[in-house]
Design an enzyme around this catalytic site. Structure first.
Site, PDB file in Angstrom:
ATOM      1  N   ALA A  94       0.812  -1.222   0.000  1.00  0.00           N
ATOM      2  CA  ALA A  94       0.000   0.000   0.000  1.00  0.00           C
ATOM      3  C   ALA A  94       0.845   1.272   0.000  1.00  0.00           C
ATOM      4  O   ALA A  94       0.426   2.295  -0.537  1.00  0.00           O
ATOM      5  CB  ALA A  94      -0.935  -0.008   1.199  1.00  0.00           C
ATOM      6  N   THR A  95       2.028   1.221   0.590  1.00  0.00           N
ATOM      7  CA  THR A  95       2.874   2.421   0.592  1.00  0.00           C
ATOM      8  C   THR A  95       3.183   2.810  -0.846  1.00  0.00           C
ATOM      9  O   THR A  95       3.022   3.972  -1.249  1.00  0.00           O
ATOM     10  CB  THR A  95       4.176   2.156   1.376  1.00  0.00           C
ATOM     11  OG1 THR A  95       3.816   1.785   2.718  1.00  0.00           O
ATOM     12  CG2 THR A  95       5.075   3.375   1.422  1.00  0.00           C
ATOM     13  N   ASN A 133      -6.562   2.601  10.411  1.00  0.00           N
ATOM     14  CA  ASN A 133      -5.799   1.472  10.949  1.00  0.00           C
ATOM     15  C   ASN A 133      -5.663   1.497  12.468  1.00  0.00           C
ATOM     16  O   ASN A 133      -5.308   0.490  13.069  1.00  0.00           O
ATOM     17  CB  ASN A 133      -4.406   1.433  10.316  1.00  0.00           C
ATOM     18  CG  ASN A 133      -3.714   2.764  10.354  1.00  0.00           C
ATOM     19  OD1 ASN A 133      -4.206   3.761   9.817  1.00  0.00           O
ATOM     20  ND2 ASN A 133      -2.564   2.810  11.000  1.00  0.00           N
ATOM     21  N   GLN A 151      -7.132  -1.068   5.120  1.00  0.00           N
ATOM     22  CA  GLN A 151      -7.776  -1.775   6.240  1.00  0.00           C
ATOM     23  C   GLN A 151      -9.186  -2.222   5.895  1.00  0.00           C
ATOM     24  O   GLN A 151      -9.801  -2.954   6.666  1.00  0.00           O
ATOM     25  CB  GLN A 151      -7.807  -0.868   7.483  1.00  0.00           C
ATOM     26  CG  GLN A 151      -6.441  -0.482   8.014  1.00  0.00           C
ATOM     27  CD  GLN A 151      -5.717  -1.626   8.723  1.00  0.00           C
ATOM     28  OE1 GLN A 151      -6.328  -2.605   9.170  1.00  0.00           O
ATOM     29  NE2 GLN A 151      -4.403  -1.524   8.826  1.00  0.00           N
ATOM     30  N   HIS A 173      -1.096  -8.259   2.936  1.00  0.00           N
ATOM     31  CA  HIS A 173      -0.796  -8.794   4.277  1.00  0.00           C
ATOM     32  C   HIS A 173      -1.795  -8.353   5.345  1.00  0.00           C
ATOM     33  O   HIS A 173      -1.755  -8.837   6.476  1.00  0.00           O
ATOM     34  CB  HIS A 173       0.650  -8.482   4.685  1.00  0.00           C
ATOM     35  CG  HIS A 173       0.950  -7.067   5.061  1.00  0.00           C
ATOM     36  ND1 HIS A 173       1.018  -6.651   6.367  1.00  0.00           N
ATOM     37  CD2 HIS A 173       1.239  -5.980   4.315  1.00  0.00           C
ATOM     38  CE1 HIS A 173       1.350  -5.365   6.405  1.00  0.00           C
ATOM     39  NE2 HIS A 173       1.486  -4.938   5.170  1.00  0.00           N
ATOM     40  N   THR A 179       9.393  -6.728 -13.058  1.00  0.00           N
ATOM     41  CA  THR A 179       8.760  -8.032 -13.243  1.00  0.00           C
ATOM     42  C   THR A 179       7.632  -8.220 -12.236  1.00  0.00           C
ATOM     43  O   THR A 179       7.835  -8.040 -11.027  1.00  0.00           O
ATOM     44  CB  THR A 179       9.812  -9.149 -13.056  1.00  0.00           C
ATOM     45  OG1 THR A 179      10.868  -8.896 -13.976  1.00  0.00           O
ATOM     46  CG2 THR A 179       9.227 -10.526 -13.289  1.00  0.00           C
ATOM     47  N   CYS A 214       6.979   4.113  18.561  1.00  0.00           N
ATOM     48  CA  CYS A 214       8.371   4.389  18.857  1.00  0.00           C
ATOM     49  C   CYS A 214       9.073   4.765  17.567  1.00  0.00           C
ATOM     50  O   CYS A 214       9.109   3.993  16.623  1.00  0.00           O
ATOM     51  CB  CYS A 214       9.060   3.163  19.434  1.00  0.00           C
ATOM     52  SG  CYS A 214       8.578   2.906  21.124  1.00  0.00           S
TER      53      CYS A 214
END
Ligand SMILES: Cc1ncc(COP(=O)(O)O)c(C=O)c1O
Length: 392
Positions: free
Chosen positions: A69-70, A154, A182, A204, A243, A338
């Site tokens: 998605a990025t 998310n 999401q 994922h 590819t 973090c």
């Protein structure tokens, strides 16, 4: 380890792994080669893309395979805004978007685009975290090239009113991009019905492999022009050279097909597990406060503005990270991310109006396909026990 972090990623479904396996070392041709090994890989890719297209309600040639998605968000936003025929120089997004959208807007701002970031309904409101449609309508003008609003958030699971947003965009001739990372696999996503012009997704998050995503470019209602970000072999209609990954493409298509076939059972299971987790925690720990849209609304009456598997709340007198550290048997996440050595409050919770201490005392629990009701009882017992230990 009980896994309650299904917004960060999901376990790849064994049925997906099985479908992918032959495309590594058995049928290993390059799908862009003309010989039989290449042709069989190409046929598998084409079939997988047909299946994705059917599940998303779009023509197969509108799907571009990406690494996730990025990348899809970059290609959609930068590609549409910097196309040589795009003359408009104003872009609109929402304060609670993922950094894979917000940071792209920041980059375009440094390149001369005017950026409007629209706020969301505030903490305490029933639809907290949902974009404010009046403010969005005010923000869009006839200079607006593109509006980007995520389908579902998310962190707090807030679901956007997609069809209304698409209308607002198209009335002003702006393109509508949605980071649907999401939502795909969890909600029925029909890009043609809601008339979204550009839609990003990643396997994922719905029990598929990491490193494979897609971008829908246009639907049968409207054509969209993009400037490619990657050039080279000219694959995928020249929009994304490189590819294509046959195993990944078969994997994402299998994962989405399974979600589409099981969507209502999955939503019901996630909702009942999430609700039972919330009611056990809420009855054992005083003073918990939900972050984001209300939980336990009746969707038949009120409509649902929260993902069924999402829980995000704040605790009295305790930091989310301390609770996580004290509960090592459960994978979940806190309201602080973090970065390098410092913990920063989540920008989504800040956008809801929470102060730093409220954001720091927040946690996100995300349930999914592989959680069982027995496991959830165990998880809530562990969470309650560690909370009590910490406050002793
Ligand atoms: C809403 C949203 N957008 C984008 C991403 C990035 O996805 P990927 O890891 O596939 O690049 C994520 C994943 O964390 C996400 O939740």
């Amino acid at each position: 380890m009980i896994y309650l972090d299904n917004h960060a990623t999901t376990r790849c479904d064994p049925r997906v792994v099985e479908a992918m396996l032959p495309w590594f070392s058995e049928h290993y041709g390059n799908p862009h080669s003309g010989h039989p090994l290449g042709q069989e890989a190409n046929a598998a890719v084409e079939q997988a893309i047909e299946s994705l297209a059917e599940d998303l309600g779009v023509p197969a040639d509108s799907i571009v395979m990406t690494s996730g998605a990025t990348e899809s968000n970059h290609l959609a936003i930068i590609g549409a805004c910097t196309h040589p025929r795009q003359k408009r120089r104003h872009i609109v997004t929402v304060t609670t978007e993922h950094p894979a959208v917000l940071d792209v807007f920041d980059v375009l701002e440094t390149q001369g685009f005017r950026v409007t970031r629209v706020p969301v309904a505030q903490d305490g409101e029933v639809d907290a975290g949902v974009v404010d449609l009046n403010r969005l309508a005010d923000a869009i003008d006839d200079e607006t090239a593109l509006v980007s609003v995520m389908w579902a958030n998310n962190e707090i699971g807030a679901i956007a009113p997609m069809a209304e947003i698409a209308d607002l965009c198209h009335q002003s001739g702006a393109l509508f991009h949605s980071d649907a990372t999401q939502a795909v696999g969890r909600l029925p996503v029909d890009a043609k019905r809601v008339d979204v012009d550009l839609l990003s997704a990643t396997a994922h998050k719905f029990y598929g492999p990491k490193g494979t995503g897609l971008l829908v470019v246009g639907n049968s209602n409207r054509r969209v022009r993009l400037r490619p970000l990657m050039v080279g072999g000219g694959q995928q209609h020249g929009l994304r050279s490189g590819t294509v990954n046959p195993a990944g493409t078969v994997g994402i298509a299998t994962a989405l097909r399974l979600c589409s076939q099981e969507i209502s059972q999955n939503a019901e299971r996630d909702r009942s597990i999430r609700d039972s987790l919330w009611s056990s925690l809420n009855s054992a720990i005083e003073g918990l406060r939900i972050n984001g849209p209300a939980v336990n609304r009746n969707p038949a009456v009120n409509g649902d503005s929260r993902l069924t598997g999402n829980l995000n709340f704040r605790l009295p007198n305790l930091q989310g990270q301390a609770w996580m550290a004290a509960t090592p048997g459960i994978a979940f996440s806190s309201g602080s991310a973090c970065s390098a050595s410092e913990a920063k409050p989540s920008h989504v919770l800040s956008a809801l109006g929470l102060n730093d201490s409220e954001a720091g005392s927040s946690v996100r629990l995300g349930v999914g396909r592989f959680n069982s009701i027995d496991e959830i009882e165990d998880a809530s017992n562990q969470l309650i026990a560690s909370f009590r230990r910490l406050l002793e």
